[in-house]
Design an enzyme around this catalytic site. Structure first.
Site, PDB file in Angstrom:
ATOM      1  N   CYS A   1      -1.371  -0.074   4.685  1.00 22.54           N
ATOM      2  CA  CYS A   1      -1.657   0.719   3.480  1.00 22.54           C
ATOM      3  C   CYS A   1      -3.133   0.670   3.078  1.00 22.54           C
ATOM      4  CB  CYS A   1      -0.752   0.286   2.326  1.00 22.54           C
ATOM      5  SG  CYS A   1      -1.007  -1.398   1.717  1.00 22.54           S
TER       6      CYS A   1
ATOM      7  N   HIS B   1       0.540  -2.980  -2.579  1.00 34.38           N
ATOM      8  CA  HIS B   1       0.631  -1.711  -1.851  1.00 34.38           C
ATOM      9  C   HIS B   1      -0.304  -0.715  -2.523  1.00 34.38           C
ATOM     10  CE1 HIS B   1       2.474   1.064   0.995  1.00 34.38           C
ATOM     11  NE2 HIS B   1       2.472   1.979   0.028  1.00 34.38           N
TER      12      HIS B   1
ATOM     13  N   HIS C   1       0.267   7.678   1.919  1.00 35.16           N
ATOM     14  CA  HIS C   1       0.202   6.229   2.132  1.00 35.16           C
ATOM     15  C   HIS C   1       0.853   5.867   3.456  1.00 35.16           C
ATOM     16  CE1 HIS C   1       4.484   5.048   0.734  1.00 35.16           C
ATOM     17  NE2 HIS C   1       4.468   6.345   0.902  1.00 35.16           N
TER      18      HIS C   1
END
Length: 349
Positions: free
Chosen positions: A265, A313, A325
């Site tokens: 990520c 994240h 993402h």
């Protein structure tokens, strides 16, 4: 770090092999548990139903992301230490070369002094057939002696500086080895969590795996503002970063990777902004502070959206209530609703 020779195993190799055995044992145990969960009867306790399995998969993926961020941080520190150590070693080598040159110059001066001052100066003057020439030589000798003293002082200072640099380099080397071990430790943790999560997810029937996939892409959360408009990037570099992120859609999730063929990520965010000429830190926790934080209601394409309270994240807002993402292993870089997880911050780079 490796070698093609096979002498006695290093401590790190033995540790890694031991970790592999432990991981295989853990995988076997999880496989047995997963089989039981998949075959759980209708009246089973809630924690033994597939919904409990999905919750456990979520928990393991979250823990894997946290461990991945720790891995990235340790790896980044190891790279920085390697660069610092290389600079120090170069400085030490240059310092040693300078000292060797200074020692050679001092030796030449000492030889000149010996050759010019072998007898008492007063007697030498009395016996000299050329008093004026002798006085000229004595004047030169005096200047050589004064210069020699200065050179000696400078040599001593250079030796002290070199000794200090060597001590710092030694400490950096110890720190680097510690960071290497931390990288290996976090890598094993990530691999363990991901192996368990994959086994549990694969234990679910196809319909339940599809339900998990749909749930992971959900965006119906309280407090998520209406972001249905496309929006305009806040700057040219934000627009370039959005274009780069869009070009990465479909690339695989690869933990610890920052492109161009695979991403985790934070690696996707770092790579996307690098294409716009902007350097971002490696971890999502650091990226959330890489610019000015704005309310989610004011999000514009190119803004970084951090998730969960620990920012483990991160994704990029691209307009119309969507982010791009790298979700988790097995799920490629993709578009998802901005509210797919609890949002902790929005950062405008």
């Amino acid at each position: 770090m490796g070698s093609h020779r096979r002498p006695a195993q290093s401590g790190l190799d033995r540790s890694a092999r031991g970790s592999t055995v432990s991981l295989l044992s853990a995988v076997s145990a999880v496989a047995a548990t997963a089989a039981g969960l998949a075959a759980a009867p209708a009246g089973a306790a809630p924690q033994d139903r597939p919904s409990g399995t999905r919750a456990e998969v979520d928990r393991l993926f979250e823990q894997a992301e946290q461990a991945t961020e720790a891995f990235n941080k340790a790896d980044e520190r190891a790279h920085k230490l390697r660069d610092e150590l290389a600079d120090l070693q170069g400085s030490v080598a240059r310092g040693q070369e300078r000292i060797n040159t200074m020692r050679g110059a001092l030796g030449s001066l000492a030889g000149a002094q010996y050759r010019s001052g072998g007898i008492d100066p007063a007697l030498a003057l009395l016996l000299s057939s050329d008093p004026d020439g002798y006085l000229d030589k004595a004047s030169v000798l005096n200047r050589i002696t004064t210069r020699q003293a200065g050179e000696l002082t400078e040599l001593q200072r250079a030796q002290r500086d070199l000794s200090q640099e060597r001590a710092v380099a030694t400490l950096k080397l110890v720190d680097l080895e510690r960071s290497r071990k931390a990288v290996a430790r976090h890598k094993r943790t990530v691999e363990d969590k991901l192996a368990k999560a994959r086994l549990l997810l694969n234990s679910l029937p196809a319909s339940q795996r599809e339900a998990y996939e749909r749930a992971s892409r959900g965006g119906l959360r309280d407090g998520i503002p209406d972001l249905s408009g496309a929006g305009v990037p806040s700057s040219g570099r934000a627009a370039a970063a959005v274009a780069a992120a869009m070009s990465a859609v479909g690339k695989p999730y690869v933990w610890g990777a920052n492109g161009p063929s695979g991403f985790d990520c934070s690696g996707l965010m770092q790579w996307s902004y690098a294409q716009a000429g902007v350097g971002l830190p490696r971890t999502s926790q650091a990226q959330r502070y890489a610019g000015r934080q704005v309310p989610l209601s004011e999000a514009r394409p190119g803004d970084l959206v951090a998730y969960r309270s620990d920012a483990s994240h991160i994704g990029m807002y691209v307009g119309n209530g969507q982010v791009i993402h790298a979700p988790y292993p097995g799920a490629p870089v993709r578009y998802d609703p901005v509210g797919m997880m609890p949002v902790s911050s929005v950062t405008r780079v």
